[in-house]
Scaffold this active site. Structure first.
Site, PDB file in Angstrom:
ATOM      1  N   CYS A  63       6.825  -6.790   6.743  1.00  0.00           N
ATOM      2  CA  CYS A  63       7.923  -6.103   7.423  1.00  0.00           C
ATOM      3  C   CYS A  63       8.796  -7.122   8.131  1.00  0.00           C
ATOM      4  O   CYS A  63       8.307  -8.131   8.627  1.00  0.00           O
ATOM      5  CB  CYS A  63       7.387  -5.086   8.431  1.00  0.00           C
ATOM      6  SG  CYS A  63       8.689  -4.018   9.113  1.00  0.00           S
ATOM      7  N   CYS A 120       2.140  -2.146  15.669  1.00  0.00           N
ATOM      8  CA  CYS A 120       2.001  -1.838  14.242  1.00  0.00           C
ATOM      9  C   CYS A 120       1.318  -2.976  13.494  1.00  0.00           C
ATOM     10  O   CYS A 120       1.699  -4.141  13.621  1.00  0.00           O
ATOM     11  CB  CYS A 120       3.376  -1.574  13.638  1.00  0.00           C
ATOM     12  SG  CYS A 120       3.331  -1.233  11.870  1.00  0.00           S
ATOM     13  N   CYS A 178      -0.534   5.954   9.782  1.00  0.00           N
ATOM     14  CA  CYS A 178       0.678   5.251  10.220  1.00  0.00           C
ATOM     15  C   CYS A 178       0.351   3.976  10.964  1.00  0.00           C
ATOM     16  O   CYS A 178      -0.446   3.974  11.885  1.00  0.00           O
ATOM     17  CB  CYS A 178       1.457   6.119  11.196  1.00  0.00           C
ATOM     18  SG  CYS A 178       2.603   7.226  10.454  1.00  0.00           S
ATOM     19  N   LEU A 213      11.330   6.434  17.685  1.00  0.00           N
ATOM     20  CA  LEU A 213      11.944   6.242  19.004  1.00  0.00           C
ATOM     21  C   LEU A 213      10.940   5.644  19.993  1.00  0.00           C
ATOM     22  O   LEU A 213      11.183   4.605  20.588  1.00  0.00           O
ATOM     23  CB  LEU A 213      12.485   7.588  19.503  1.00  0.00           C
ATOM     24  CG  LEU A 213      13.316   7.546  20.773  1.00  0.00           C
ATOM     25  CD1 LEU A 213      14.570   6.697  20.594  1.00  0.00           C
ATOM     26  CD2 LEU A 213      13.688   8.963  21.213  1.00  0.00           C
ATOM     27  N   HIS A 214       9.858   6.347  20.196  1.00  0.00           N
ATOM     28  CA  HIS A 214       8.742   5.910  21.056  1.00  0.00           C
ATOM     29  C   HIS A 214       9.078   5.753  22.533  1.00  0.00           C
ATOM     30  O   HIS A 214       8.175   5.826  23.377  1.00  0.00           O
ATOM     31  CB  HIS A 214       8.100   4.622  20.531  1.00  0.00           C
ATOM     32  CG  HIS A 214       7.580   4.729  19.133  1.00  0.00           C
ATOM     33  ND1 HIS A 214       6.803   5.793  18.712  1.00  0.00           N
ATOM     34  CD2 HIS A 214       7.747   3.932  18.047  1.00  0.00           C
ATOM     35  CE1 HIS A 214       6.512   5.631  17.425  1.00  0.00           C
ATOM     36  NE2 HIS A 214       7.080   4.522  17.002  1.00  0.00           N
ATOM     37  N   GLU A 233       0.837  -1.202   0.000  1.00  0.00           N
ATOM     38  CA  GLU A 233       0.000   0.000   0.000  1.00  0.00           C
ATOM     39  C   GLU A 233       0.871   1.251   0.000  1.00  0.00           C
ATOM     40  O   GLU A 233       1.947   1.266   0.578  1.00  0.00           O
ATOM     41  CB  GLU A 233      -0.920  -0.026   1.233  1.00  0.00           C
ATOM     42  CG  GLU A 233      -1.913  -1.187   1.149  1.00  0.00           C
ATOM     43  CD  GLU A 233      -2.844  -1.309   2.354  1.00  0.00           C
ATOM     44  OE1 GLU A 233      -3.968  -1.779   2.156  1.00  0.00           O
ATOM     45  OE2 GLU A 233      -2.459  -0.943   3.480  1.00  0.00           O
ATOM     46  N   CYS A 280       7.494  -4.559  15.667  1.00  0.00           N
ATOM     47  CA  CYS A 280       6.893  -3.563  16.559  1.00  0.00           C
ATOM     48  C   CYS A 280       5.487  -4.039  16.966  1.00  0.00           C
ATOM     49  O   CYS A 280       4.663  -4.345  16.105  1.00  0.00           O
ATOM     50  CB  CYS A 280       6.812  -2.205  15.874  1.00  0.00           C
ATOM     51  SG  CYS A 280       8.419  -1.608  15.293  1.00  0.00           S
ATOM     52  N   CYS A 323       3.470   8.616   0.832  1.00  0.00           N
ATOM     53  CA  CYS A 323       4.016   7.708   1.830  1.00  0.00           C
ATOM     54  C   CYS A 323       4.161   6.349   1.145  1.00  0.00           C
ATOM     55  O   CYS A 323       3.167   5.751   0.737  1.00  0.00           O
ATOM     56  CB  CYS A 323       3.057   7.642   3.016  1.00  0.00           C
ATOM     57  SG  CYS A 323       3.537   6.435   4.253  1.00  0.00           S
ATOM     58  N   GLU A 339      10.614  -1.929   6.567  1.00  0.00           N
ATOM     59  CA  GLU A 339      11.729  -1.202   7.169  1.00  0.00           C
ATOM     60  C   GLU A 339      12.743  -0.892   6.068  1.00  0.00           C
ATOM     61  O   GLU A 339      13.452  -1.779   5.593  1.00  0.00           O
ATOM     62  CB  GLU A 339      12.359  -2.053   8.285  1.00  0.00           C
ATOM     63  CG  GLU A 339      13.676  -1.539   8.809  1.00  0.00           C
ATOM     64  CD  GLU A 339      13.666  -0.058   9.195  1.00  0.00           C
ATOM     65  OE1 GLU A 339      12.765   0.384   9.928  1.00  0.00           O
ATOM     66  OE2 GLU A 339      14.574   0.667   8.733  1.00  0.00           O
ATOM     67  N   SER A 377      12.183   6.995   7.109  1.00  0.00           N
ATOM     68  CA  SER A 377      11.866   6.696   8.506  1.00  0.00           C
ATOM     69  C   SER A 377      12.325   5.279   8.833  1.00  0.00           C
ATOM     70  O   SER A 377      11.962   4.321   8.151  1.00  0.00           O
ATOM     71  CB  SER A 377      10.361   6.828   8.733  1.00  0.00           C
ATOM     72  OG  SER A 377      10.030   6.399  10.042  1.00  0.00           O
TER      73      SER A 377
HETATM   74  N1  SAH Z   1       9.701   0.851   9.520  1.00  0.00           N
HETATM   75  C1  SAH Z   1       9.817   2.272   9.490  1.00  0.00           C
HETATM   76  C2  SAH Z   1       8.777   2.957   8.616  1.00  0.00           C
HETATM   77  C3  SAH Z   1       7.359   2.469   8.675  1.00  0.00           C
HETATM   78  S1  SAH Z   1       6.385   2.849  10.088  1.00  0.00           S
HETATM   79  C4  SAH Z   1       9.758   2.827  10.907  1.00  0.00           C
HETATM   80  O1  SAH Z   1       9.536   2.056  11.822  1.00  0.00           O
HETATM   81  O2  SAH Z   1      10.007   4.003  11.097  1.00  0.00           O
HETATM   82  C5  SAH Z   1       6.072   4.563  10.060  1.00  0.00           C
HETATM   83  C6  SAH Z   1       5.807   5.153  11.428  1.00  0.00           C
HETATM   84  O3  SAH Z   1       4.518   4.728  11.947  1.00  0.00           O
HETATM   85  C7  SAH Z   1       6.825   4.738  12.482  1.00  0.00           C
HETATM   86  O4  SAH Z   1       7.189   5.850  13.238  1.00  0.00           O
HETATM   87  C8  SAH Z   1       6.023   3.760  13.332  1.00  0.00           C
HETATM   88  O5  SAH Z   1       6.567   3.617  14.618  1.00  0.00           O
HETATM   89  C9  SAH Z   1       4.659   4.384  13.299  1.00  0.00           C
HETATM   90  N2  SAH Z   1       3.563   3.497  13.678  1.00  0.00           N
HETATM   91  C10 SAH Z   1       3.474   2.165  13.545  1.00  0.00           C
HETATM   92  N3  SAH Z   1       2.296   1.714  14.002  1.00  0.00           N
HETATM   93  C11 SAH Z   1       1.604   2.791  14.425  1.00  0.00           C
HETATM   94  C12 SAH Z   1       0.303   2.983  14.977  1.00  0.00           C
HETATM   95  N4  SAH Z   1      -0.528   1.961  15.182  1.00  0.00           N
HETATM   96  N5  SAH Z   1      -0.067   4.244  15.283  1.00  0.00           N
HETATM   97  C13 SAH Z   1       0.750   5.285  15.054  1.00  0.00           C
HETATM   98  N6  SAH Z   1       1.969   5.170  14.528  1.00  0.00           N
HETATM   99  C14 SAH Z   1       2.410   3.940  14.230  1.00  0.00           C
END
Ligand code: SAH
Length: 346
Positions: free
Chosen positions: A114, A121, A339, A221-222, A94, A118, A107, A166, A197
């Site tokens: 992936c 996600c 996201c 980072l989170h 997508e 995480c 985007c 990623e 990212s």
């Molecule tokens: N793999 C890369 C790019 C894809 S994710 C990365 O991790 O940066 C893009 C962004 O969406 C990342 O910052 C990720 O942490 C965030 N993300 C993933 N799941 C999410 C969710 N359920 N709500 C909000 N942001 C989320």
């Protein structure tokens, strides 16, 4: 003998020039084909009208142009568009068009599924099937540029590698796609308008710095507390915050570019003062800014967006410490385009 044709977009310009020489034509024809492929985004040899019909047939005999097809397009009430994109082997990824007043952002995805894990996600729940090829990333950009012109009367202005996958686990192909997006013989977009990212792969962040890339870097980072971050992103056990910080210092020294930290605040997970203080401390190590992003609910009751007070606390403390902070509202939630929601649901 294998009769399988070669995907012509795996060839360099030099290889194309050589092909024409070896087939009794002039090498500059190779430049023309290269331009059709990477500047005009041609998907068919018959569209290459400055080549003779014979030469187009020769190309057809030797090569294919594998390309994506927008399989399904969904439009959000806020103008966001999500494309389900079919690859030549039938797999789907997508990509999303996000319009604001002043820009249109694409985007794009870099992998089918992936390779990381995480826990918050939706994409992470899909098994990683394969890396995308450079042309498959490139084609997503071209498709969104077309939609931007058609529905918003302006070209695409920005690209973020924040779709599925990623990007740093598919480094070579991502870099090649960016080359073709930014070079003058490609789409000629400025690398300053591109952001990659990553969930934070230290070794590859250093590699990017060594390669002197010109685009921007965002790191998901989170949490700046190792224990919490591991809970959210289990792979971070083997790529810890010290290594990450070390790679970011290296990145800044080599590129002089500030990184952006993407940060979701969850209820009961990272919404307390000790998390805020840890983030401030982390941010003081390397020039940066913080982008607080809204959590998009996936079907896991363990995660809930923190309340407004927690977000306000983050902003206040970061600002007091002169760390730039922005808050990003989600777009396209009604079509699962935000996201972390990209999961090929349809
Ligand atoms: N793999 C890369 C790019 C894809 S994710 C990365 O991790 O940066 C893009 C962004 O969406 C990342 O910052 C990720 O942490 C965030 N993300 C993933 N799941 C999410 C969710 N359920 N709500 C909000 N942001 C989320």
């Amino acid at each position: 003998m294998s009769t399988e044709k070669i995907d012509i977009r795996t060839l360099s310009k030099l290889e194309l020039r050589t092909f024409f020489e070896e087939n009794g034509d002039q090498s500059f024809r190779g430049n023309q084909v290269y331009e059709w492929l990477w500047n005009k985004g041609a998907h068919r040899f018959e569209d290459m009208t400055n080549l003779s019909k014979e030469m187009r047939n020769v190309l057809q005999e030797h090569f294919v142009i594998n390309h994506i097809e927008v399989d399904r397009m969904q439009k959000s009430t806020d103008g966001t568009i999500k494309n389900a994109v079919r690859l030549h082997d039938g797999l789907i990824v997508e990509s999303v068009l996000i319009p604001t007043k002043s820009r249109t952002t694409a985007c794009v995805s870099s992998q089918v599924g992936c390779s990381l894990d995480c826990t918050f996600c939706a994409t992470a729940r899909l098994k990683k099937m394969r890396n995308l090829n450079p042309d498959e990333i490139f084609d997503q950009v071209v498709a969104i540029d077309k939609e931007s012109r058609l529905y918003h009367n302006r070209p695409l202005s920005n690209i973020v590698f924040m779709g599925m996958g990623e990007p740093l686990m598919n480094y070579k192909n991502v870099i090649r796609s960016i080359e073709m997006i930014t070079s003058e013989e490609g789409l000629g977009m400025s690398p300053k308008r591109i952001t990659l990212s990553t969930s934070g792969v230290p070794k590859m962040i250093k590699k990017m710095a060594d390669d002197k890339v010109k685009f921007n870097l965002a790191v998901s980072l989170h949490s700046a507390i190792q224990e919490t971050r591991e809970r959210l992103m289990p792979f971070a056990k083997s790529m810890d915050l010290d290594d990450l910080l070390d790679s970011l210092r290296y990145w800044f020294d080599k590129t002089n570019k500030r990184v952006t930290y993407e940060y979701v605040v969850w209820d009961g997970i990272n919404d307390s003062m000790d998390h805020i203080n840890a983030l401030v401390k982390f941010c003081k190590q390397v020039p940066c800014k913080v982008n607080i992003i809204e959590y998009n609910q996936i079907d896991d009751p363990g995660f809930k967006q923190a309340n407004d007070k927690a977000i306000a606390d983050y902003i206040q403390v970061l600002e007091k410490n002169r760390i730039p902070v922005t808050v990003r509202r989600s777009r396209g939630k009604d079509i699962d385009a935000a996201c972390g929601q990209l999961a090929n649901k349809s």
